[in-house]
Write a protein that holds these residues in place. Structure first.
Motif, PDB file in Angstrom:
ATOM      1  N   UNK A  20     -43.321  55.338 -37.167  1.00 52.27           N
ATOM      2  CA  UNK A  20     -43.288  55.567 -35.722  1.00 52.27           C
ATOM      3  C   UNK A  20     -43.617  57.015 -35.370  1.00 52.27           C
ATOM      4  N   UNK A  21     -43.347  57.963 -36.263  1.00 49.14           N
ATOM      5  CA  UNK A  21     -43.660  59.360 -35.991  1.00 49.14           C
ATOM      6  C   UNK A  21     -45.157  59.532 -35.762  1.00 49.14           C
ATOM      7  N   UNK A  22     -45.967  58.933 -36.625  1.00 44.03           N
ATOM      8  CA  UNK A  22     -47.423  59.052 -36.495  1.00 44.03           C
ATOM      9  C   UNK A  22     -47.906  58.420 -35.193  1.00 44.03           C
ATOM     10  N   UNK A  23     -47.366  57.280 -34.854  1.00 43.23           N
ATOM     11  CA  UNK A  23     -47.773  56.602 -33.621  1.00 43.23           C
ATOM     12  C   UNK A  23     -47.427  57.454 -32.399  1.00 43.23           C
ATOM     13  N   UNK A  24     -46.224  58.040 -32.395  1.00 44.49           N
ATOM     14  CA  UNK A  24     -45.822  58.886 -31.262  1.00 44.49           C
ATOM     15  C   UNK A  24     -46.681  60.144 -31.180  1.00 44.49           C
ATOM     16  N   UNK A  25     -46.934  60.776 -32.336  1.00 50.09           N
ATOM     17  CA  UNK A  25     -47.753  61.991 -32.345  1.00 50.09           C
ATOM     18  C   UNK A  25     -49.179  61.683 -31.908  1.00 50.09           C
ATOM     19  N   UNK A  26     -49.735  60.567 -32.360  1.00 49.42           N
ATOM     20  CA  UNK A  26     -51.100  60.192 -31.968  1.00 49.42           C
ATOM     21  C   UNK A  26     -51.192  60.004 -30.459  1.00 49.42           C
ATOM     22  N   UNK A  27     -50.140  59.495 -29.849  1.00 48.28           N
ATOM     23  CA  UNK A  27     -50.137  59.271 -28.404  1.00 48.28           C
ATOM     24  C   UNK A  27     -49.867  60.552 -27.616  1.00 48.28           C
ATOM     25  N   UNK A  28     -49.022  61.427 -28.146  1.00 47.95           N
ATOM     26  CA  UNK A  28     -48.538  62.562 -27.371  1.00 47.95           C
ATOM     27  C   UNK A  28     -49.184  63.910 -27.697  1.00 47.95           C
ATOM     28  N   UNK A  29     -49.726  64.066 -28.899  1.00 49.36           N
ATOM     29  CA  UNK A  29     -50.291  65.361 -29.282  1.00 49.36           C
ATOM     30  C   UNK A  29     -51.666  65.555 -28.658  1.00 49.36           C
ATOM     31  N   UNK A  30     -51.986  66.803 -28.377  1.00 49.39           N
ATOM     32  CA  UNK A  30     -53.304  67.165 -27.857  1.00 49.39           C
ATOM     33  C   UNK A  30     -54.005  68.053 -28.876  1.00 49.39           C
ATOM     34  N   UNK A  31     -55.307  67.894 -28.974  1.00 50.59           N
ATOM     35  CA  UNK A  31     -56.110  68.722 -29.874  1.00 50.59           C
ATOM     36  C   UNK A  31     -56.910  69.715 -29.045  1.00 50.59           C
ATOM     37  N   UNK A  32     -56.828  70.977 -29.429  1.00 52.60           N
ATOM     38  CA  UNK A  32     -57.640  72.019 -28.818  1.00 52.60           C
ATOM     39  C   UNK A  32     -58.563  72.541 -29.903  1.00 52.60           C
ATOM     40  N   UNK A  33     -59.867  72.425 -29.675  1.00 54.98           N
ATOM     41  CA  UNK A  33     -60.842  72.877 -30.658  1.00 54.98           C
ATOM     42  C   UNK A  33     -61.240  74.314 -30.375  1.00 54.98           C
ATOM     43  N   UNK A  34     -61.277  75.089 -31.428  1.00 58.82           N
ATOM     44  CA  UNK A  34     -61.762  76.454 -31.379  1.00 58.82           C
ATOM     45  C   UNK A  34     -62.916  76.548 -32.370  1.00 58.82           C
ATOM     46  N   UNK A  35     -63.567  77.673 -32.429  1.00 63.39           N
ATOM     47  CA  UNK A  35     -64.740  77.805 -33.286  1.00 63.39           C
ATOM     48  C   UNK A  35     -64.457  77.429 -34.745  1.00 63.39           C
ATOM     49  N   UNK A  36     -63.361  77.893 -35.299  1.00 56.72           N
ATOM     50  CA  UNK A  36     -63.071  77.627 -36.711  1.00 56.72           C
ATOM     51  C   UNK A  36     -61.751  76.906 -36.933  1.00 56.72           C
ATOM     52  N   UNK A  37     -61.165  76.379 -35.888  1.00 60.63           N
ATOM     53  CA  UNK A  37     -59.848  75.750 -36.040  1.00 60.63           C
ATOM     54  C   UNK A  37     -59.621  74.691 -34.969  1.00 60.63           C
ATOM     55  N   UNK A  38     -58.632  73.850 -35.249  1.00 54.51           N
ATOM     56  CA  UNK A  38     -58.134  72.885 -34.282  1.00 54.51           C
ATOM     57  C   UNK A  38     -56.630  73.100 -34.213  1.00 54.51           C
TER      58      UNK A  38
END
Length: 104
Positions: A20-38
Protein backbone atom coordinates in the motif's frame (compact mmCIF):
# COMPACT_ATOMS: atom_id res chain seq x y z
CA UNK A 1 2.22 -1.54 17.94
CA UNK A 2 0.81 -1.65 14.40
CA UNK A 3 0.93 1.23 11.91
CA UNK A 4 -2.87 1.43 11.82
CA UNK A 5 -3.19 1.95 15.59
CA UNK A 6 -3.72 5.54 16.72
CA UNK A 7 -0.68 7.08 18.40
CA UNK A 8 0.03 10.36 20.07
CA UNK A 9 3.10 11.91 18.51
CA UNK A 10 5.26 10.56 15.69
CA UNK A 11 5.26 6.85 14.89
CA UNK A 12 8.26 4.96 16.22
CA UNK A 13 11.04 4.32 13.69
CA UNK A 14 10.66 0.95 11.98
CA UNK A 15 12.24 -0.32 8.76
CA UNK A 16 9.04 -1.58 7.16
CA UNK A 17 7.31 -1.72 3.82
CA UNK A 18 3.86 -2.54 2.56
CA UNK A 19 2.39 -2.80 -0.95
CA UNK A 20 0.00 0.00 0.00
CA UNK A 21 2.94 2.38 0.55
CA UNK A 22 3.86 2.24 -3.15
CA UNK A 23 0.27 2.76 -4.23
CA UNK A 24 -0.13 5.79 -1.94
CA UNK A 25 3.21 7.29 -3.02
CA UNK A 26 2.40 6.76 -6.71
CA UNK A 27 -0.86 8.65 -6.21
CA UNK A 28 0.42 11.42 -3.95
CA UNK A 29 4.06 12.09 -4.87
CA UNK A 30 5.02 14.69 -7.46
CA UNK A 31 8.08 14.58 -9.69
CA UNK A 32 10.02 17.73 -10.47
CA UNK A 33 12.55 17.32 -13.26
CA UNK A 34 15.76 19.29 -13.27
CA UNK A 35 18.63 19.13 -15.73
CA UNK A 36 20.46 16.30 -13.95
CA UNK A 37 18.00 15.17 -11.30
CA UNK A 38 14.42 14.35 -10.42
CA UNK A 39 12.98 15.30 -7.03
CA UNK A 40 10.12 13.12 -5.84
CA UNK A 41 8.13 14.66 -3.01
CA UNK A 42 4.93 14.06 -1.12
CA UNK A 43 3.57 12.75 2.16
CA UNK A 44 5.26 9.60 3.45
CA UNK A 45 2.75 6.77 2.99
CA UNK A 46 3.46 5.50 6.50
CA UNK A 47 3.84 8.54 8.76
CA UNK A 48 2.22 11.19 6.55
CA UNK A 49 5.00 13.75 7.00
CA UNK A 50 6.50 15.64 4.03
CA UNK A 51 9.27 13.65 2.39
CA UNK A 52 11.48 14.39 -0.63
CA UNK A 53 14.04 12.26 -2.43
CA UNK A 54 16.47 13.51 -5.06
CA UNK A 55 17.52 11.06 -7.75
CA UNK A 56 20.51 12.20 -9.79
CA UNK A 57 20.98 11.62 -13.50
CA UNK A 58 23.33 8.66 -13.18
CA UNK A 59 20.84 6.84 -10.98
CA UNK A 60 17.66 7.13 -13.03
CA UNK A 61 18.87 7.51 -16.64
CA UNK A 62 20.69 4.85 -18.59
CA UNK A 63 21.70 4.86 -22.23
CA UNK A 64 19.52 2.93 -24.66
CA UNK A 65 22.05 0.08 -24.84
CA UNK A 66 21.41 -0.90 -21.22
CA UNK A 67 17.70 -1.24 -20.54
CA UNK A 68 16.59 0.10 -17.20
CA UNK A 69 13.26 -1.06 -15.80
CA UNK A 70 13.06 2.23 -13.88
CA UNK A 71 12.25 0.81 -10.46
CA UNK A 72 13.55 2.84 -7.52
CA UNK A 73 13.33 2.11 -3.83
CA UNK A 74 12.50 5.25 -1.88
CA UNK A 75 12.80 5.87 1.84
CA UNK A 76 10.88 8.18 4.11
CA UNK A 77 13.11 11.23 4.42
CA UNK A 78 10.88 13.38 6.60
CA UNK A 79 12.47 15.78 9.06
CA UNK A 80 10.29 14.71 12.02
CA UNK A 81 12.09 13.00 14.89
CA UNK A 82 10.70 9.46 15.13
CA UNK A 83 11.42 7.64 18.40
CA UNK A 84 14.11 4.99 17.93
CA UNK A 85 15.54 6.47 14.73
CA UNK A 86 19.24 5.55 14.56
CA UNK A 87 21.75 8.39 14.82
CA UNK A 88 22.61 9.88 11.45
CA UNK A 89 19.36 8.77 9.81
CA UNK A 90 16.07 10.55 9.32
CA UNK A 91 12.51 9.54 8.56
CA UNK A 92 10.20 6.92 10.00
CA UNK A 93 11.97 3.94 8.40
CA UNK A 94 9.34 3.20 5.75
CA UNK A 95 10.44 2.24 2.25
CA UNK A 96 8.65 1.42 -0.99
CA UNK A 97 9.38 0.84 -4.67
CA UNK A 98 8.12 2.98 -7.54
CA UNK A 99 8.62 2.79 -11.28
CA UNK A 100 10.13 6.05 -12.46
CA UNK A 101 9.49 7.00 -16.06
CA UNK A 102 11.49 10.01 -17.12
CA UNK A 103 11.90 11.01 -20.73
CA UNK A 104 15.50 11.37 -21.88
Amino acid sequence: MRDDEPVSGPLPYAEVTDEAYAARAAADFRAQEFEVAVVLSGPCPRCGHASATTLVDEVYRKDAASPDPGYRTLLCECEVEHPGCPAGLRGCGAYWTLRLEVEA
